[in-house]
Design an enzyme around this catalytic site. Structure first.
Site, PDB file in Angstrom:
ATOM      1  N   HIS A  39       0.836  -1.216   0.000  1.00 17.67           N
ATOM      2  CA  HIS A  39       0.000   0.000   0.000  1.00 17.67           C
ATOM      3  C   HIS A  39       0.866   1.261   0.000  1.00 17.67           C
ATOM      4  CE1 HIS A  39      -3.671  -2.389   1.633  1.00 17.67           C
ATOM      5  NE2 HIS A  39      -3.560  -2.452   0.324  1.00 17.67           N
TER       6      HIS A  39
ATOM      7  N   HIS B 277       2.747   2.807   2.834  1.00 22.65           N
ATOM      8  CA  HIS B 277       3.816   2.000   3.443  1.00 22.65           C
ATOM      9  C   HIS B 277       4.986   1.749   2.487  1.00 22.65           C
ATOM     10  CE1 HIS B 277       1.474   0.845   7.086  1.00 22.65           C
ATOM     11  NE2 HIS B 277       0.500   1.204   6.272  1.00 22.65           N
TER      12      HIS B 277
END
Ligand SMILES: [Zn+2]
Length: 240
Positions: free
Chosen positions: A29, A32
């Site tokens: 994601h 991150h």
């Protein structure tokens, strides 16, 4: 939010006069892994660790479940914890290697009093991943990917009303947030006392949810049903 982290990290590296040696990426994601590309451009020899099952930008070192890695003298172990994404990984720092406590960097698998959404895995898969985190030493410090403690503890009160440990933690968290302080880290031992997603074995929780183990139902199948129900209620709670 991401740009803030990125420039914060950059400023910190420059202030310390050090080069970035490794990125331990928990999952694909953007919040991150979105900085990987720019960091890799600046620090060309930087290693990027993660699972090959997630589409992690600039991944250089694909890790298997329970694989060990070291950064300088610090030693880590990676655990494969799918569910939030197909290739989610968590990292445990062996405290002995840095003269400090063991630390879990849990990404979006486990938060203080919460867990990540099950975007790419069944409740059974997520349960096995949460069990991996719960099996760590109770003294392990939990460093999650997001500061969601206040919301999570408020929700936990809905599904397990009678829990004094949780009540005390909630009051402490409210106080910390009022002063704009972080609520992390907690410990794995603490989490097992109030985090509903790590308490799928608890009778009080089953009662509050109105769930019972079927006569021929396997224990872990039942716990996965409990996890699914808690997750569903949490998603609805957030939308309220
Ligand atoms: Zn995520």
């Amino acid at each position: 939010m991401f740009m803030f982290y990125f420039s914060f990290l950059q400023a910190h590296l420059e202030r310390e006069g050090v080069a970035l040696e490794a990125i331990l990426c928990t999952h694909k994601h953007w919040d991150h892994s979105g900085g990987n590309k720019a960091l890799k451009r600046k620090y060309k020899s930087c290693r990027v660790y993660g699972s090959a099952y997630d589409d992690i930008p600039e991944l250089t070192h694909a890790l298997a479940d329970r694989e060990q890695l070291s950064v300088g003298r610090l030693q880590f172990q990676a655990f494969f914890t799918p569910g939030h994404t197909v290739g989610h990984m968590i990292y445990v720092l062996d405290g002995k290697s840095g003269d400090g406590p063991d630390c879990l960097f849990s990404g979006d698998l486990l938060f203080l009093a919460g867990c990540g959404r099950m975007f790419e895995g069944s409740a059974e898969t997520m349960l096995a991943s949460l069990d991996t985190a719960a099996s760590l030493n109770d003294n392990t410090l939990l460093w999650p990917g997001h500061e969601y403690a206040a919301d999570n503890l408020k929700f936990a009160a809905e599904v397990e009303p009678e829990n004094n440990v949780r009540d005390r933690k909630y009051q402490w968290v409210l106080h910390r947030r009022l002063e704009k302080n972080s609520t992390c880290p907690s410990t794995i031992g603490e989490e097992k006392e109030y985090n509903p997603f790590l308490r799928t074995h608890c009778k009080d929780l089953h009662r509050a949810l109105g769930l019972e183990q079927g006569q021929n139902e396997e224990w872990n199948h039942f716990r996965a049903r409990v996890l699914e129900e808690v997750r569903k209620r949490k998603d609805l709670f957030k939308e309220r």
